[in-house]
Design an enzyme around this catalytic site. Sequence first.
Site, PDB file in Angstrom:
ATOM      1  N   GLY A   1       0.813  -1.147   0.027  1.00 33.68           N
ATOM      2  CA  GLY A   1       0.099   0.077   0.093  1.00 33.68           C
ATOM      3  C   GLY A   1       0.843   1.189   0.011  1.00 33.68           C
ATOM      4  O   GLY A   1       1.989   1.133  -0.169  1.00 33.68           O
ATOM      5  N   THR A   2       0.328   2.310   0.055  1.00 37.90           N
ATOM      6  CA  THR A   2       1.230   3.568   0.076  1.00 37.90           C
ATOM      7  C   THR A   2       1.886   3.544   1.399  1.00 37.90           C
ATOM      8  O   THR A   2       3.047   4.393   1.238  1.00 37.90           O
ATOM      9  CB  THR A   2      -0.054   4.855   0.127  1.00 37.90           C
TER      10      THR A   2
ATOM     11  N   ASP B   1     -11.646   4.422   9.698  1.00 34.93           N
ATOM     12  CA  ASP B   1     -11.430   3.778   8.181  1.00 34.93           C
ATOM     13  C   ASP B   1     -11.936   2.520   8.036  1.00 34.93           C
ATOM     14  O   ASP B   1     -11.113   1.538   7.403  1.00 34.93           O
ATOM     15  CB  ASP B   1     -10.040   3.731   7.956  1.00 34.93           C
TER      16      ASP B   1
END
Length: 497
Positions: A167-168, A285
């Site tokens: 992921g980032t 989230d």
Amino acid sequence: MTNCIVHQRRRHIAIALLQMNLFLLTSIYIITRRFFLSYDNRSADRRPYDRRYCEGYRRMEFSREREHGAGAADCYYARDFSPGGYSYRRDHERDRSERDDSYRRKGSRRKHKRRRRRTRSYSPSTSRSDSRTQAVCVRDDEEGHLICRSGDVLQERYEIVSTLGEGTFGRVMRCIDHRRGGAHVALKIIKNVEKYKEAARLEINVLEKINEKDPENKHLCVQMFDWFDYHGHMCISFELLALSTFDFLKENNYLPYSISQVRHMAYQLCLAVKFLHENKLTHTDLKPENILFVNSDFTMTYNVEKKREERTVKSTAVRVVDFGSATFDHEHHSTIVSTRHYRAPEVILEMGWSQPCDVWSIGCILFEYYLGFTLFQTHDNREHLAMMERILGPVPSRMIRKTRKQKYFYHGRLDWDENSSAGRYVRENCKPLRRYLLSEAEEHHQLFDLIEGMLEYEPTKRLPLASALRHPFFQSGSGMAEQTASKNWEGNRDISR
């Protein structure tokens, strides 16, 4: 006669100059040839040494550590230090190689070096390492990811097996934990980028509080085993879980989960998030990607009517993961939270948020489990609000009056042109919530009644999770609620400080 003598002299001078030039060119050629032959000889001597140093050294260190009883394989990145902080007693070559590596990276060179040195003292991991180990080829790529491969060992403990995801923030690796009897774990390796490292420290703080208040891991949040700072990379080891509920859905051609599966996953999700809320924490989230199956093994059947193979997961036991954005009540609340499709209206309208924004996200998740697609498929705030009005009815006037985002409204109503291309898209792809029902059976209506309660515009009117767990939808699951309720929490405990 005089002219003839002058001509002859000029000829002799020209011949002499030509001979001198030839002599100089020959000399230059010989010197140059000798130089390059000498350089090639030195290069030929040096190349095998470099290969021995960069490749053979790993095998040498590995065998040496095994002889000293270090256990399983040591690491290709042999630069592991004691947990109290990184050692700076390096020799000249180590300093020079490390300096060269850091100067090749992006950004401010000096600031980057200072930042790495500050973080190196931040490692209370229980892992230990031999002080005699040397720094070999610990490198990051251009994006800040740690360059590693299968077979590498970090902290003389975590042997990398494969990559689970990226992921980032960084990468998640499947590892063998040699201090947990060879058990497989998930190791989250954060990029060597300050903002991601800071987010990782916040996530570690949340996970430590969760571990403190739930030592037996009864509340269905992912369990953290260990964390450490590995040369500027924050690393967190977790229990190894299986596919996310989204990835399973995707690999199953977005075939929705059955109503009984939705019921069990929904109940567990409400239990886990209620535990967070009771302890003054908001996840912020929640989405199908952050809800993982404990085991995603499945059975395969062939659908003759649709001419395709369909998977059915064997066990719907799940865990909530990714606390990188989780926020305690007393902490600063960012203006925008949640992934777009699961973002509550009060967040879009910048009216402030708290635990009810998680409840909205759960409502969107349950819809996606039931139908296999996202409820609010958009990337624009105004269009998002238009979809909400199309599915749930008008935004309450009180919220319109209080929001700072008046640009989305005109004369107390959403400023939206239904005849535009975007307006036609919303009209054609969205419909009132109850029209998405797949069956008129009572349990299906109960599910949508639960989702409606979770998708109330007003946060104060939104269904609390304590009430959601008592909803009739969870009482119609042939004893499911009673079985899951045995894992209930021990009461309200504040883990925020």
